[in-house]
Design an enzyme around this catalytic site. Structure first.
Site, PDB file in Angstrom:
ATOM      1  N   LYS A  45       0.864  -1.192   0.000  1.00 20.90           N
ATOM      2  CA  LYS A  45       0.000   0.000   0.000  1.00 20.90           C
ATOM      3  C   LYS A  45       0.893   1.233   0.000  1.00 20.90           C
ATOM      4  CE  LYS A  45       0.210   2.280   3.465  1.00 20.90           C
ATOM      5  NZ  LYS A  45       0.346   2.956   4.767  1.00 20.90           N
ATOM      6  N   GLY A  77       6.091   1.828   6.169  1.00 20.73           N
ATOM      7  CA  GLY A  77       5.134   2.786   5.626  1.00 20.73           C
ATOM      8  C   GLY A  77       4.399   2.327   4.384  1.00 20.73           C
ATOM      9  N   ILE A  78       4.584   1.046   4.021  1.00 20.49           N
ATOM     10  CA  ILE A  78       3.853   0.549   2.857  1.00 20.49           C
ATOM     11  C   ILE A  78       2.917  -0.595   3.239  1.00 20.49           C
ATOM     12  CG2 ILE A  78       5.422   1.380   1.076  1.00 20.49           C
ATOM     13  CD1 ILE A  78       6.738  -1.371   1.039  1.00 20.49           C
ATOM     14  N   GLY A  79       2.572  -0.627   4.531  1.00 22.40           N
ATOM     15  CA  GLY A  79       1.484  -1.494   4.974  1.00 22.40           C
ATOM     16  C   GLY A  79       1.756  -2.974   4.914  1.00 22.40           C
ATOM     17  N   GLY A  80       3.017  -3.378   4.940  1.00 24.22           N
ATOM     18  CA  GLY A  80       3.313  -4.805   4.828  1.00 24.22           C
ATOM     19  C   GLY A  80       2.537  -5.647   5.822  1.00 24.22           C
ATOM     20  N   GLY A  81       2.666  -5.330   7.097  1.00 28.97           N
ATOM     21  CA  GLY A  81       1.985  -6.106   8.121  1.00 28.97           C
ATOM     22  C   GLY A  81       0.467  -6.018   7.983  1.00 28.97           C
ATOM     23  N   SER A  82      -0.037  -4.837   7.662  1.00 28.55           N
ATOM     24  CA  SER A  82      -1.488  -4.655   7.486  1.00 28.55           C
ATOM     25  C   SER A  82      -1.991  -5.456   6.288  1.00 28.55           C
ATOM     26  CB  SER A  82      -1.810  -3.175   7.258  1.00 28.55           C
ATOM     27  OG  SER A  82      -1.305  -2.391   8.305  1.00 28.55           O
ATOM     28  N   ALA A  83      -1.212  -5.446   5.210  1.00 26.60           N
ATOM     29  CA  ALA A  83      -1.608  -6.194   4.002  1.00 26.60           C
ATOM     30  C   ALA A  83      -1.624  -7.689   4.293  1.00 26.60           C
ATOM     31  CB  ALA A  83      -0.643  -5.886   2.858  1.00 26.60           C
ATOM     32  N   ASP A 131      -4.695   0.640   9.103  1.00 26.24           N
ATOM     33  CA  ASP A 131      -4.592   0.447   7.655  1.00 26.24           C
ATOM     34  C   ASP A 131      -5.210  -0.877   7.193  1.00 26.24           C
ATOM     35  OD1 ASP A 131      -3.299   2.827   7.247  1.00 26.24           O
ATOM     36  OD2 ASP A 131      -1.300   1.953   6.987  1.00 26.24           O
ATOM     37  N   ALA A 160       8.019  -2.452   8.897  1.00 27.01           N
ATOM     38  CA  ALA A 160       7.914  -1.106   9.506  1.00 27.01           C
ATOM     39  C   ALA A 160       8.383  -0.023   8.549  1.00 27.01           C
ATOM     40  CB  ALA A 160       8.720  -1.040  10.811  1.00 27.01           C
TER      41      ALA A 160
HETATM   42  O1  C5P Z   1      -3.507   1.486  14.002  1.00 25.10           O
HETATM   43  P1  C5P Z   1      -2.076   1.111  14.122  1.00 25.10           P
HETATM   44  O2  C5P Z   1      -1.839   0.076  15.213  1.00 25.10           O
HETATM   45  O3  C5P Z   1      -1.447   0.683  12.843  1.00 25.10           O
HETATM   46  O4  C5P Z   1      -1.315   2.417  14.559  1.00 25.10           O
HETATM   47  C1  C5P Z   1      -0.020   2.404  15.132  1.00 25.10           C
HETATM   48  C2  C5P Z   1       0.155   3.702  15.888  1.00 25.10           C
HETATM   49  O5  C5P Z   1       0.185   4.795  14.996  1.00 25.10           O
HETATM   50  C3  C5P Z   1      -0.964   4.002  16.859  1.00 25.10           C
HETATM   51  O6  C5P Z   1      -0.711   3.420  18.106  1.00 25.10           O
HETATM   52  C4  C5P Z   1      -0.954   5.507  16.923  1.00 25.10           C
HETATM   53  O7  C5P Z   1       0.055   5.930  17.801  1.00 25.10           O
HETATM   54  C5  C5P Z   1      -0.525   5.908  15.526  1.00 25.10           C
HETATM   55  N1  C5P Z   1      -1.656   6.260  14.649  1.00 25.10           N
HETATM   56  C6  C5P Z   1      -2.285   7.468  14.854  1.00 25.10           C
HETATM   57  N2  C5P Z   1      -3.324   7.828  14.047  1.00 25.10           N
HETATM   58  C7  C5P Z   1      -3.725   7.041  13.033  1.00 25.10           C
HETATM   59  C8  C5P Z   1      -3.089   5.808  12.808  1.00 25.10           C
HETATM   60  C9  C5P Z   1      -2.049   5.445  13.636  1.00 25.10           C
HETATM   61  O8  C5P Z   1      -1.931   8.207  15.766  1.00 25.10           O
HETATM   62  N3  C5P Z   1      -4.728   7.439  12.238  1.00 25.10           N
END
Ligand code: C5P
Length: 275
Positions: free
Chosen positions: A10, A99-105, A135, A97
């Protein structure tokens, strides 16, 4: 029977941070786009549960406990009922880790794979996805979309497929939470609606500044991408450190990739196109 699901990379073509929320998250307006390449997950019934990781970034995922794939399996079972024993394989091509959503994908791909042979209410599946990460709903949708809220209020957009993309990561992993925490809390305004490419070109990534404080090498990647011939847009994706460039031709993308490879052979690169 083995179910194989793709977990495409992503990128955020733009990412505007609008406000810090009382729950610790941030209100964002972003334009999600997906690439033709990424990780792959395979799920198969087996005599016992197992999880293996293959591919160039397998080593980065040493600890099973912090892997979103297994969290997705367990969250699916908690929401929709017990699962048989499963052998899960993750073929990891995207840096961790980054920024391209690897874990989320990967997590979204597991949810899709598990839902294939089992009835799973789409609205509930979407909730499960959001519990796994901001994500993950976008990755579950898996198509270009405008994202509001934490990134889960999704509206599909059209017209981006086929655009050549180069991804570059200067070899640094940055924590999403730390980058959001470094945002200066200045609301620089909304993301334009309408044509997604125009909106992206007029937009920005408000996480670039805080990410640069943590990982100054991102500046080198951004500067290098910006001056390549045929670049339509270059920017950092998500909370970094991966940066992307959109090109007006495959040839321009490949030429830029060669330039980056020659000057920074240690940087991770991916030549792809928007899906
Ligand atoms: O949702 P996710 O676990 O991927 O987010 C990781 C961290 O990034 C969150 O704990 C939060 O600190 C930050 N985050 C945020 N606002 C978002 C998405 C993520 O502050 N919209």
């Amino acid at each position: 029977m083995t179910i194989v699901e793709r977990a495409p990379a992503k990128i955020n073509l733009a990412l505007h941070v609008r406000a810090r929320r009382p729950d610790g998250y941030h209100e964002i307006e972003t334009l999600f786009a997906f690439l033709r390449d990424g990780d792959t997950v395979a799920v198969e019934e087996a005599d016992e549960d197992s999880f293996s990781v293959t591919g160039p970034f397998a080593e980065g995922l040493s600890s099973e406990s912090n892997n979103l794939v297994l969290a997705a399996r367990d969250a699916f079972a908690a929401a929709f009922g017990p699962l048989p024993r499963l052998a899960i394989t993750l073929d990891k091509h995207l840096p961790i880790a980054s920024g391209i959503g690897g874990g989320s994908a990967d997590a979204a791909a597991i949810l899709r794979a598990l839902a294939q042979p089992r009835p799973a209410d789409p609205a509930r599946l979407f909730e499960v996805a959001l519990e796994l990460g901001s994500d993950v709903p976008a990755c579950l949708l898996g198509r270009a979309a405008f994202g509001g809220g934490r990134g889960e209020q999704l509206t599909s957009v059209e017209g981006l497929a086929g655009i050549p993309v180069l991804l570059v990561n200067p070899g640094v992993a940055v924590s999403t939470g730390a980058v959001f925490a470094g945002w200066d809390q200045v609301d620089r305004g909304p993301l334009a609606k309408g044509d997604p490419l125009t909106a992206a070109l007029e937009g920005r990534n408000d996480l670039e500044a805080p990410a640069l404080m943590i990982a100054p090498a991102i500046r080198d990647a951004l500067d290098m991408l910006a001056v390549q011939p045929g670049v339509a847009l270059s920017r950092m994706s998500g909370s970094g450190a991966t940066c992307f460039a959109l090109f007006d031709s495959d040839a321009a993308r490949s030429a830029a990739c060669a330039v980056v490879a020659a000057s920074h052979p240690d940087w991770w690169r991916l030549e792809s196109a928007l899906a």
